[in-house]
Design an enzyme around this catalytic site. Structure first.
Site, PDB file in Angstrom:
ATOM      1  N   ARG A  49      -2.366   5.279   7.210  1.00 23.01           N
ATOM      2  CA  ARG A  49      -2.641   3.929   7.741  1.00 23.01           C
ATOM      3  C   ARG A  49      -2.424   3.960   9.247  1.00 23.01           C
ATOM      4  O   ARG A  49      -1.461   4.561   9.731  1.00 23.01           O
ATOM      5  CB  ARG A  49      -1.712   2.891   7.111  1.00 23.01           C
ATOM      6  CG  ARG A  49      -1.781   1.548   7.836  1.00 23.01           C
ATOM      7  CD  ARG A  49      -1.053   0.438   7.143  1.00 23.01           C
ATOM      8  NE  ARG A  49      -1.776   0.005   5.963  1.00 23.01           N
ATOM      9  CZ  ARG A  49      -1.489  -1.125   5.290  1.00 23.01           C
ATOM     10  NH1 ARG A  49      -0.492  -1.897   5.701  1.00 23.01           N
ATOM     11  NH2 ARG A  49      -2.181  -1.478   4.243  1.00 23.01           N
ATOM     12  N   LYS A  90       8.013  10.246  20.663  1.00 25.36           N
ATOM     13  CA  LYS A  90       8.176  11.044  21.895  1.00 25.36           C
ATOM     14  C   LYS A  90       6.832  11.277  22.568  1.00 25.36           C
ATOM     15  O   LYS A  90       6.733  12.055  23.509  1.00 25.36           O
ATOM     16  CB  LYS A  90       8.800  12.406  21.555  1.00 25.36           C
ATOM     17  CG  LYS A  90      10.145  12.326  20.873  1.00 25.36           C
ATOM     18  CD  LYS A  90      10.576  13.739  20.447  1.00 25.36           C
ATOM     19  CE  LYS A  90      11.770  13.688  19.520  1.00 25.36           C
ATOM     20  NZ  LYS A  90      11.934  14.960  18.788  1.00 25.36           N
ATOM     21  N   HIS A 121     -10.236  -0.897   4.351  1.00 28.11           N
ATOM     22  CA  HIS A 121      -9.039  -0.697   3.513  1.00 28.11           C
ATOM     23  C   HIS A 121      -9.603  -0.479   2.105  1.00 28.11           C
ATOM     24  O   HIS A 121      -9.580  -1.361   1.258  1.00 28.11           O
ATOM     25  CB  HIS A 121      -8.172  -1.953   3.589  1.00 28.11           C
ATOM     26  CG  HIS A 121      -6.802  -1.839   2.989  1.00 28.11           C
ATOM     27  ND1 HIS A 121      -6.404  -0.764   2.210  1.00 28.11           N
ATOM     28  CD2 HIS A 121      -5.732  -2.664   3.054  1.00 28.11           C
ATOM     29  CE1 HIS A 121      -5.146  -0.961   1.837  1.00 28.11           C
ATOM     30  NE2 HIS A 121      -4.716  -2.105   2.326  1.00 28.11           N
ATOM     31  N   THR A 146       0.832  -1.207   0.000  1.00 22.27           N
ATOM     32  CA  THR A 146       0.000   0.000   0.000  1.00 22.27           C
ATOM     33  C   THR A 146       0.868   1.259   0.000  1.00 22.27           C
ATOM     34  O   THR A 146       0.629   2.189  -0.780  1.00 22.27           O
ATOM     35  CB  THR A 146      -0.960  -0.025   1.207  1.00 22.27           C
ATOM     36  OG1 THR A 146      -1.564  -1.309   1.280  1.00 22.27           O
ATOM     37  CG2 THR A 146      -2.029   1.037   1.078  1.00 22.27           C
TER      38      THR A 146
HETATM   39  N1   CP Z   1      -2.480  -5.726   1.110  1.00 27.32           N
HETATM   40  C1   CP Z   1      -1.837  -4.823   1.869  1.00 27.32           C
HETATM   41  O1   CP Z   1      -2.416  -3.898   2.407  1.00 27.32           O
HETATM   42  O2   CP Z   1      -0.487  -5.039   1.985  1.00 27.32           O
HETATM   43  P1   CP Z   1       0.535  -4.136   2.808  1.00 27.32           P
HETATM   44  O3   CP Z   1       0.193  -4.320   4.275  1.00 27.32           O
HETATM   45  O4   CP Z   1       1.902  -4.672   2.470  1.00 27.32           O
HETATM   46  O5   CP Z   1       0.344  -2.713   2.390  1.00 27.32           O
END
Ligand code: CP
Length: 308
Positions: free
Chosen positions: A104, A82, A132, A55
Site C-alpha cells: 500500500r 532515513k 484498491h 486491509t
Molecule cells: N477499506 C480499507 O481499505 O480500510 P483500511 O484503510 O483500514 O485498510
C-alpha cells in the site's frame, strides 16, 4: 509474474473466477479450524507505506490461514525514515526472496513501480487515488451474496469520489459485471471522465439515490485534500450525508455499504451504518479475508507449480 495491480481491463470471467474462488474461503473462515496449508513454505511480505486496519490485518490473516510465513514491514521504524527510496526498499525485500508482496502506498502508481522491480507477484493494497482491487472484489462479493447477482443492479457510489481508489476499483468491477453505476457527490469531489469509465454522474444526492439497489458511501478523505473540505463537514452532511430519511429514496431492500473507516455523522449517520438489515459493512470486512485468500492462492499458483 501475474500481479494484481487493478481491476481495470480484467475480463468479466476473471473477476467472476476470483469471486467464485473466494466462496470456499468464506466457508472455511466460518468454521472453527480456519487453516489450509497450501501456501506453506512461501514468504508473504506486507509493506504498507500508508495507514490501514482492515486491509493489512485481513491480508495477514489471509496469508496465515493459507499457511504462508507472513512478514509485516514496519514502515515507521524502517530505513524509509532515513530516506531510502521506494525502489531500493523493494529491491531489498526482493533480495530476501519474498514469494508474494502486498503493498500500500499513498502515491498512485507506486505499486506498479515496485511490481516492475521484483521477482514475485505483487498485490496492490491501495495506491493513492488509483486502485484498491481487493476492496473492489470484496465489495462485489458482498453484493453478489446479498443480492444473488450483480448484472442489472443500480449501484450508487456516493461522496468523495475524487480521492477514492475504492470508487475506481468498484466502478471497473461493477460495470464489467453489468451493473448500472452512478457516482454521486458535490461537483468539487467528482472526478472528470467518470462517463468514460461507464458510470453516470449525479450532483443531486436524492436523484442519485432514486431506486438504487446498493448505496455505497465513501469516506471523506481529508488527508488527500490540500485545504479545507469544500463543502464543509457540516454542509457535506446536510447535502450528502446518508440518513435514514434519505435512504428511503433508494429501493426498499437497498443495501448500504461503506469500505471503512467511517466518518460517522459526516458521510453516514450511525443509525444507517448500524442498521441490522440494510447495512453490509461488517460483512464487507468478512468478505475481505476470503477475497484476499483467493487472490493470494491464485497469484502464487505458478510459483507453486500449479497451472494458473
Ligand atoms: N477499506 C480499507 O481499505 O480500510 P483500511 O484503510 O483500514 O485498510
Amino acid at each position: 509474474h501475474r500481479h494484481l495491480l487493478g481491476l481495470a481491463g480484467l475480463h468479466p470471467w476473471e473477476i467472476t473466477y476470483l469471486l467464485d474462488e473466494a466462496e470456499q474461503w468464506v466457508t472455511l473462515n466460518r468454521g472453527t479450524a480456519k487453516h489450509d496449508g497450501r501456501l506453506a513454505g512461501l514468504t508473504q511480505m506486507n509493506a504498507f507505506f500508508e495507514a490501514s486496519t482492515r486491509t493489512l490485518l485481513s491480508f495477514e490473516v489471509a496469508g496465515k490461514r493459507l499457511g504462508a510465513d507472513v512478514v509485516n514491514m514496519a514502515v515507521a521504524q524502517s530505513s524509509v525514515k532515513k530516506g531510502e527510496t521506494l525502489i531500493d526498499t523493494a529491491i531489498t525485500l526482493n533480495a530476501m526472496r519474498a514469494d508474494v508482496m502486498v503493498i500500500r502506498h499513498d502515491r498512485s502508481g507506486a505499486v506498479h513501480l515496485i511490481a516492475d522491480k521484483v521477482n514475485c507477484p505483487v498485490l496492490n493494497a491501495g495506491d493513492g487515488r488509483h486502485e484498491h482491487p481487493t476492496q473492489g472484489l470484496l465489495d462485489a462479493l458482498t453484493i453478489r451474496r446479498r443480492k444473488g447477482r450483480i448484472e442489472g443492479l443500480v449501484v450508487a457510489i456516493c461522496g468523495d469520489v475524487l480521492h477514492s481508489r475504492v470508487a475506481r476499483s468498484n466502478i471497473h468491477a461493477l460495470t464489467t459485471l453489468g451493473a448500472e453505476v452512478r457516482v454521486v457527490g458535490p461537483p468539487t469531489l467528482l472526478p472528470a471522465g467518470v462517463e468514460r469509465m461507464g458510470a453516470q454522474r449525479f450532483t443531486d444526492f436524492d436523484a442519485g439515490l432514486d431506486g438504487a439497489d446498493v448505496v455505497m458511501m465513501l469516506r471523506v478523505q481529508r488527508e488527500r485534500m490540500d485545504g479545507a473540505l469544500v463543502p464543509s463537514a457540516r454542509e457535506f452532511h446536510a447535502l450528502y450525508g446518508l440518513t435514514h430519511k434519505r435512504v428511503e429514496r433508494a429501493a426498499p431492500d437497498a443495501l448500504v455499504m461503506h469500505p471503512g473507516p467511517m466518518n460517522r455523522g459526516v458521510e453516514i449517520d450511525s443509525a444507517v451504518a448500524d442498521d441490522p438489515v440494510r447495512s453490509a459493512i461488517t460483512e464487507q470486512v468478512e468478505m475481505g479475508v476470503a477475497v484476499r485468500m483467493a487472490c493470494l492462492d491464485v497469484l502464487t499458483r505458478e510459483r507453486r507449480g500449479i497451472a494458473a
